[in-house]
Design a protein around this motif. Sequence first.
Motif, short mmCIF file in Angstrom:
data_model
loop_
_atom_site.label_atom_id
_atom_site.label_comp_id
_atom_site.label_asym_id
_atom_site.label_seq_id
_atom_site.Cartn_x
_atom_site.Cartn_y
_atom_site.Cartn_z
N ALA A 259 0.82 -1.22 0.00
CA ALA A 259 0.00 0.00 0.00
C ALA A 259 0.86 1.26 0.00
O ALA A 259 0.42 2.32 -0.48
CB ALA A 259 -0.94 -0.01 1.22
N GLU A 260 2.09 1.18 0.52
CA GLU A 260 2.95 2.36 0.61
C GLU A 260 3.99 2.44 -0.50
O GLU A 260 4.84 3.32 -0.50
CB GLU A 260 3.66 2.38 1.97
CG GLU A 260 2.71 2.49 3.15
CD GLU A 260 3.45 2.49 4.47
OE1 GLU A 260 4.70 2.38 4.45
OE2 GLU A 260 2.79 2.60 5.52
N GLY A 261 3.93 1.52 -1.46
CA GLY A 261 4.89 1.53 -2.55
C GLY A 261 5.51 0.16 -2.75
O GLY A 261 4.97 -0.87 -2.33
N ILE A 262 6.67 0.14 -3.38
CA ILE A 262 7.38 -1.11 -3.62
C ILE A 262 7.91 -1.65 -2.30
O ILE A 262 8.63 -0.96 -1.58
CB ILE A 262 8.52 -0.90 -4.63
CG1 ILE A 262 7.96 -0.55 -6.01
CG2 ILE A 262 9.40 -2.16 -4.72
CD1 ILE A 262 9.02 -0.16 -7.02
N THR A 263 7.56 -2.89 -1.98
CA THR A 263 8.01 -3.50 -0.73
C THR A 263 9.09 -4.54 -0.94
O THR A 263 9.82 -4.88 -0.01
CB THR A 263 6.83 -4.16 0.00
OG1 THR A 263 6.23 -5.13 -0.88
CG2 THR A 263 5.77 -3.14 0.40
N GLY A 264 9.21 -5.07 -2.16
CA GLY A 264 10.20 -6.11 -2.40
C GLY A 264 10.75 -6.07 -3.81
O GLY A 264 10.01 -5.82 -4.77
N LEU A 265 12.05 -6.26 -3.94
CA LEU A 265 12.72 -6.42 -5.22
C LEU A 265 13.46 -7.76 -5.16
O LEU A 265 14.37 -7.93 -4.34
CB LEU A 265 13.71 -5.28 -5.47
CG LEU A 265 13.13 -3.88 -5.66
CD1 LEU A 265 14.25 -2.85 -5.68
CD2 LEU A 265 12.32 -3.79 -6.94
N TRP A 266 13.08 -8.67 -6.02
CA TRP A 266 13.64 -10.02 -6.00
C TRP A 266 14.41 -10.21 -7.31
O TRP A 266 13.80 -10.38 -8.37
CB TRP A 266 12.54 -11.07 -5.88
CG TRP A 266 11.49 -10.73 -4.87
CD1 TRP A 266 10.47 -9.83 -5.00
CD2 TRP A 266 11.33 -11.30 -3.57
NE1 TRP A 266 9.70 -9.80 -3.88
CE2 TRP A 266 10.20 -10.69 -2.97
CE3 TRP A 266 12.03 -12.27 -2.85
CZ2 TRP A 266 9.76 -11.02 -1.70
CZ3 TRP A 266 11.60 -12.59 -1.58
CH2 TRP A 266 10.48 -11.97 -1.02
N THR A 267 15.73 -10.17 -7.25
CA THR A 267 16.54 -10.21 -8.46
C THR A 267 17.26 -11.55 -8.58
O THR A 267 18.01 -11.95 -7.68
CB THR A 267 17.57 -9.06 -8.47
OG1 THR A 267 16.87 -7.81 -8.40
CG2 THR A 267 18.39 -9.08 -9.74
N VAL A 268 17.03 -12.22 -9.69
CA VAL A 268 17.67 -13.51 -9.97
C VAL A 268 18.72 -13.30 -11.04
O VAL A 268 18.41 -12.83 -12.14
CB VAL A 268 16.64 -14.57 -10.41
CG1 VAL A 268 17.33 -15.89 -10.73
CG2 VAL A 268 15.58 -14.77 -9.34
N MET A 269 19.98 -13.64 -10.72
CA MET A 269 21.08 -13.51 -11.66
C MET A 269 21.78 -14.84 -11.92
O MET A 269 22.62 -14.93 -12.81
CB MET A 269 22.08 -12.48 -11.13
CG MET A 269 21.52 -11.07 -11.09
SD MET A 269 22.71 -9.84 -10.46
CE MET A 269 22.51 -10.09 -8.69
N ASN A 270 21.45 -15.85 -11.12
CA ASN A 270 22.05 -17.17 -11.30
C ASN A 270 21.67 -17.70 -12.68
O ASN A 270 20.50 -17.95 -12.97
CB ASN A 270 21.51 -18.11 -10.21
CG ASN A 270 22.16 -19.48 -10.26
OD1 ASN A 270 22.73 -19.90 -11.28
ND2 ASN A 270 22.05 -20.23 -9.17
N PRO A 271 22.63 -17.86 -13.59
CA PRO A 271 22.31 -18.25 -14.96
C PRO A 271 21.58 -19.59 -15.05
O PRO A 271 20.79 -19.80 -15.97
CB PRO A 271 23.67 -18.30 -15.66
CG PRO A 271 24.69 -18.27 -14.58
CD PRO A 271 24.08 -17.61 -13.40
#
Length: 284
Positions: A259-271
């Motif tokens: 409700a207050e904006g972006i709460t999570g950024l989940w970044t996958v870089m493992n090829p």
Amino acid sequence: MDDADEVFELQRPRLTALAYRMLGSRQDAEDLVQDAYFRWARAVDVANPEAWLTKVVSNLCLNELGSARVRREAYTGPWLPEPVFTDDDPVELRDTVSYALLTLMERLTSAERAVFVLKEAFGYSHQEIAGFLDLTDANARQLHSRARRRLGDRARFTPSAEEQQRLVERFLEAALEGNMAGLTSFFAADVTAWADGGGRVRAALRPITGREKVLRYLRGILRRLEGAEFVFTGLNGEFALAALRDGELFTVTVVEFGAEGITGLWTVMNPEKLRLLGRRLSHS
């Protein structure tokens, strides 16, 4: 295709969805379902194919989860699920495949996770689940109750798909312009960023929490994204940003909103976790 194969192929998408929610790996889920097919091909006089196959896949998952837990304890940095397309999933199933929930489910025992997925995602009764997992009805109820208690309140604020795309586009624009002050307005105060490089790609070894810390983290990520091509797509029931270089997928970020904006950024870089998705993305 004979009748037995046709029956199995009708069940395959549901079984793969079940196995993925149990394991967090699309590749492992597909391999496990193929194992179930070989068992199905040898079976005779199966009165209820759906129940029989659900039992087989559930128990194969339980066996796999034991060894997977050992591997994840030795994993370099945060372990994140393999990102998957969910556009074809029924809307009511998408919440059960979010990154937030899949990573929370790592807290559960294998039996708790199996019961929770069968009940919450697929709507089986406690009595049916007891039959699948060779439990008593009381055991199934107890495991489900314990899993829900350990996962806590999972209520989420979810903007429409159009609103999510608009917000992520504005977020990306501010990021590429280096507008750090503008980026701040997109984040909830307790925003957290996770990165999974699996020891193969340099990535943060711990979750990063808080606006200022996440902004500093993003500065480093943005330097690595210079010259990338970006594709907006739906993954794990959330809006996601895929980055490609020379046509090759090299990072995916799933964005979770509150409700207050972006709460999570989940970044996958493992090829290894991007290989299957990269092939499918290139054909879509």
